[in-house]
Enzyme design. Structure first.
Site, mmCIF file in Angstrom:
data_model
loop_
_atom_site.group_PDB
_atom_site.id
_atom_site.type_symbol
_atom_site.label_atom_id
_atom_site.label_comp_id
_atom_site.label_asym_id
_atom_site.label_seq_id
_atom_site.Cartn_x
_atom_site.Cartn_y
_atom_site.Cartn_z
ATOM 1 N N GLY A 1 0.769 -1.246 0.000
ATOM 2 C CA GLY A 1 0.000 0.000 0.000
ATOM 3 C C GLY A 1 0.796 1.290 0.000
ATOM 4 N N GLU B 1 4.115 4.057 6.334
ATOM 5 C CA GLU B 1 2.838 3.338 6.163
ATOM 6 C C GLU B 1 1.883 4.184 5.332
ATOM 7 O OE1 GLU B 1 1.243 0.702 6.457
ATOM 8 O OE2 GLU B 1 1.622 -0.417 8.279
ATOM 9 N N ASP B 2 1.042 3.530 4.551
ATOM 10 C CA ASP B 2 -0.011 4.248 3.846
ATOM 11 C C ASP B 2 -1.133 4.619 4.814
ATOM 12 O OD1 ASP B 2 -0.462 1.543 4.201
ATOM 13 O OD2 ASP B 2 -1.549 1.261 2.323
ATOM 14 N N ASP C 1 -4.869 1.583 10.637
ATOM 15 C CA ASP C 1 -6.292 1.323 10.899
ATOM 16 C C ASP C 1 -6.429 0.826 12.343
ATOM 17 O OD1 ASP C 1 -8.904 0.515 10.869
ATOM 18 O OD2 ASP C 1 -8.660 -1.063 9.399
ATOM 19 N N LYS D 1 -6.664 6.224 11.028
ATOM 20 C CA LYS D 1 -8.087 6.079 11.369
ATOM 21 C C LYS D 1 -8.244 6.176 12.892
ATOM 22 C CE LYS D 1 -9.547 3.176 7.467
ATOM 23 N NZ LYS D 1 -10.040 1.834 7.070
ATOM 24 N N PHE E 1 -13.821 2.703 4.796
ATOM 25 C CA PHE E 1 -12.871 2.029 3.917
ATOM 26 C C PHE E 1 -12.483 2.999 2.802
ATOM 27 C CE2 PHE E 1 -11.904 -0.780 0.289
ATOM 28 C CZ PHE E 1 -10.863 -1.487 0.861
ATOM 29 N N VAL E 2 -11.175 3.121 2.548
ATOM 30 C CA VAL E 2 -10.717 4.073 1.529
ATOM 31 C C VAL E 2 -9.843 3.381 0.483
ATOM 32 C CG1 VAL E 2 -10.851 6.152 2.966
ATOM 33 C CG2 VAL E 2 -8.785 4.772 3.043
ATOM 34 N N ASP F 1 -5.717 -0.259 -1.998
ATOM 35 C CA ASP F 1 -6.485 -1.067 -2.948
ATOM 36 C C ASP F 1 -7.815 -1.558 -2.386
ATOM 37 O OD1 ASP F 1 -5.214 -2.926 -1.087
ATOM 38 O OD2 ASP F 1 -5.979 -4.498 -2.408
ATOM 39 N N ARG G 1 -5.330 1.101 -6.978
ATOM 40 C CA ARG G 1 -4.155 1.702 -6.329
ATOM 41 C C ARG G 1 -3.672 2.921 -7.112
ATOM 42 N NH1 ARG G 1 -2.142 -1.885 -2.420
ATOM 43 N NH2 ARG G 1 -2.399 -4.091 -2.866
#
Ligand code: IMP
Length: 189
Positions: free
Chosen positions: A49, A104-105, A108, A136, A157-158, A164, A170
């Protein structure tokens, strides 16, 4: 009206534009440059990600640096965390005595970050920092520490900008959130 797309029958609405992402990446890089002046940190991208965020962030870094990658298992094809993290690719670099910056992307639940800390800390880095584009706030485990945050977002959810949905989307330039379906009206009301 915000741009919308449909993926696998689900509707997504633009949440963070390309322009806002660029500004956040520049801000994060500026802070990291300032905090690591005179050092040569190793940026560790968490695949898959983070690859787009990583590439953009690293090009705003003006101090000497090295890069490496870790690959962790992700959501698979689902929209919620499996609650299990597995290591799919380990590091190639020496960690001992180095300044490590995890890229990190999205954070969560915080499980991946916790897993990475447990992997890296025993190898005695000089310092260990975590940067994430998205955080998040409502789903993260209390006590999860992240040093640099691009955007705090709700638990939706994104997708896009590296993130993805079942390996797709992506390549979107902006970040889109899943559009909540309105509750169905009860019969007779
Ligand atoms: P955590 O371990 O629960 O913090 O989740 C981290 C990983 O889950 C991220 O690196 C992503 O691969 C994935 N993830 C979490 N939230 C999302 C999302 O909203 N869209 C896509 N992937 C996500």
């Amino acid at each position: 009206m915000a741009a919308q797309i449909t993926v696998n029958g689900d509707r997504f609405v633009e949440m963070i534009s390309e322009r806002r992402i660029k500004a956040a990446v520049r801000r994060l890089a500026k802070e990291i440059n300032r905090h690591h002046r005179g050092k040569t940190p190793v940026f560790i991208g968490i695949l898959n990600g983070s690859f787009i965020f990583f590439a953009d962030l690293i090009r705003e870094i003006t101090i000497d640096c090295e890069v490496d990658f870790l690959k962790l298992s992700s959501y698979g094809d689902a929209k919620i965390s499996s609650g299990e993290v597995r290591l799919l690719k380990d590091l190639n670099c020496q960690v001992e005595g180095r300044d490590i910056i995890i890229v990190e992307d999205i954070v969560d639940t915080g499980l991946s970050v916790e897993y990475i800390r447990h992997l890296i800390e025993p190898q005695n880095p000089r310092s260990l920092k975590v940067v994430t584009l998205l955080f998040k706030s409502d789903s993260v485990k209390p006590g999860t520490h992240v040093d640099y945050i691009g955007f705090r977002i709700p638990s939706d959810f994104v997708i896009g900008y590296g993130l993805d949905y079942a390996q797709r989307e992506r390549n979107l330039k902006a970040i889109y959130r899943l559009h909540a379906k309105p509750p169905r009206a009860k019969a007779g009301t």
